[in-house]
Design a protein around this motif. Structure first.
Motif, mmCIF file in Angstrom:
data_model
loop_
_atom_site.group_PDB
_atom_site.id
_atom_site.type_symbol
_atom_site.label_atom_id
_atom_site.label_comp_id
_atom_site.label_asym_id
_atom_site.label_seq_id
_atom_site.Cartn_x
_atom_site.Cartn_y
_atom_site.Cartn_z
ATOM 1 N N TRP A 181 0.892 -1.165 0.000
ATOM 2 C CA TRP A 181 0.000 0.000 0.000
ATOM 3 C C TRP A 181 0.925 1.208 0.000
ATOM 4 O O TRP A 181 1.816 1.303 0.870
ATOM 5 N N TYR A 207 -0.201 11.198 2.760
ATOM 6 C CA TYR A 207 -1.068 11.992 3.620
ATOM 7 C C TYR A 207 -0.539 13.423 3.589
ATOM 8 O O TYR A 207 0.677 13.642 3.625
ATOM 9 N N ILE A 223 0.727 5.467 13.419
ATOM 10 C CA ILE A 223 2.113 5.610 12.956
ATOM 11 C C ILE A 223 2.251 6.939 12.209
ATOM 12 O O ILE A 223 3.225 7.681 12.386
ATOM 13 N N CYS A 224 1.242 7.221 11.374
ATOM 14 C CA CYS A 224 1.281 8.446 10.560
ATOM 15 C C CYS A 224 1.291 9.692 11.440
ATOM 16 O O CYS A 224 2.087 10.611 11.227
ATOM 17 N N TYR A 240 -1.430 2.380 16.784
ATOM 18 C CA TYR A 240 -1.437 1.965 15.383
ATOM 19 C C TYR A 240 -2.862 1.961 14.868
ATOM 20 O O TYR A 240 -3.773 1.501 15.560
ATOM 21 N N ASP A 261 3.524 7.205 2.997
ATOM 22 C CA ASP A 261 3.171 6.090 3.892
ATOM 23 C C ASP A 261 3.179 4.802 3.076
ATOM 24 O O ASP A 261 2.538 4.734 2.025
HETATM 25 N N1 SME Z 1 -1.411 2.508 9.612
HETATM 26 C C1 SME Z 1 -1.452 3.936 9.624
HETATM 27 C C2 SME Z 1 -2.755 4.460 9.075
HETATM 28 C C3 SME Z 1 -2.740 4.659 7.615
HETATM 29 S S1 SME Z 1 -2.874 3.194 6.738
HETATM 30 O O1 SME Z 1 -1.571 2.464 6.924
HETATM 31 C C4 SME Z 1 -3.013 3.486 5.105
HETATM 32 C C5 SME Z 1 -1.211 4.471 11.001
HETATM 33 O O2 SME Z 1 -1.124 3.716 11.964
HETATM 34 O O3 SME Z 1 -1.113 5.690 11.131
#
Ligand code: SME
Length: 140
Positions: free
Chosen positions: A27, A31, A62-63, A84, A111
């Motif tokens: 993926w 963002y 994570i983002c 997460y 991401d």
């Molecule tokens: N896993 C990410 C959210 C975005 S998705 O991976 C597309 C996170 O924990 O911020």
């Protein structure tokens, strides 16, 4: 006739190239910081399964953590990460690379989710940080 000059098209094209060419990038997306509040991320162009996480507050997941710390965040095993946000049960690992404007403010991030465990090494990090820097020079 696609326009390969505007930001959204280029971000989509980069997502496609990365997802097509690197087998463990499952993926790939961007963002972007929401200019209205400066305190959250909005889903931009991406390739892969649709996600419900279209808006993420700084600090969340994570983002959001990468946005708060303004640093690349590599997670080898997402099942071990407390903070997460799951997009797909297939995802095992994630890398998030911030994009900065010329003043050093965060404006967005790359991401990438992988279906493999611990697939991201120093080369991935350097390569993606170089892409983030090129995008920054071009668009921010
Ligand atoms: N896993 C990410 C959210 C975005 S998705 O991976 C597309 C996170 O924990 O911020």
């Amino acid at each position: 006739d696609k326009n390969y000059n505007d930001k959204q098209s280029i971000l989509k094209l980069i997502s496609q190239l990365l997802a097509e060419r690197i087998p463990y990038y499952n993926w790939v997306g961007f963002y972007l910081v929401d200019e209205r509040d400066g305190n959250s991320l909005v889903l931009g162009p991406f390739v892969g399964e649709p996600t419900e996480h279209t808006k993420i507050k700084f600090g969340q997941g994570i983002c959001g953590q990468a946005a708060s710390t303004k640093a690349t965040f590599v997670v080898d095993d997402v099942s071990k990460e407390e903070n997460y946000l799951s997009c797909s049960p297939k995802t095992q690992a994630e890398i998030v690379v911030p994009i900065f404007d010329k003043k050093g403010n965060i404006v967005g991030e790359i991401d990438i989710d992988s279906h493999e465990k611990a697939p991201f090494n120093q080369d991935d990090r350097s390569f993606l940080e170089a892409i983030a820097e090129l995008l920054s020079e071009r668009f921010w």
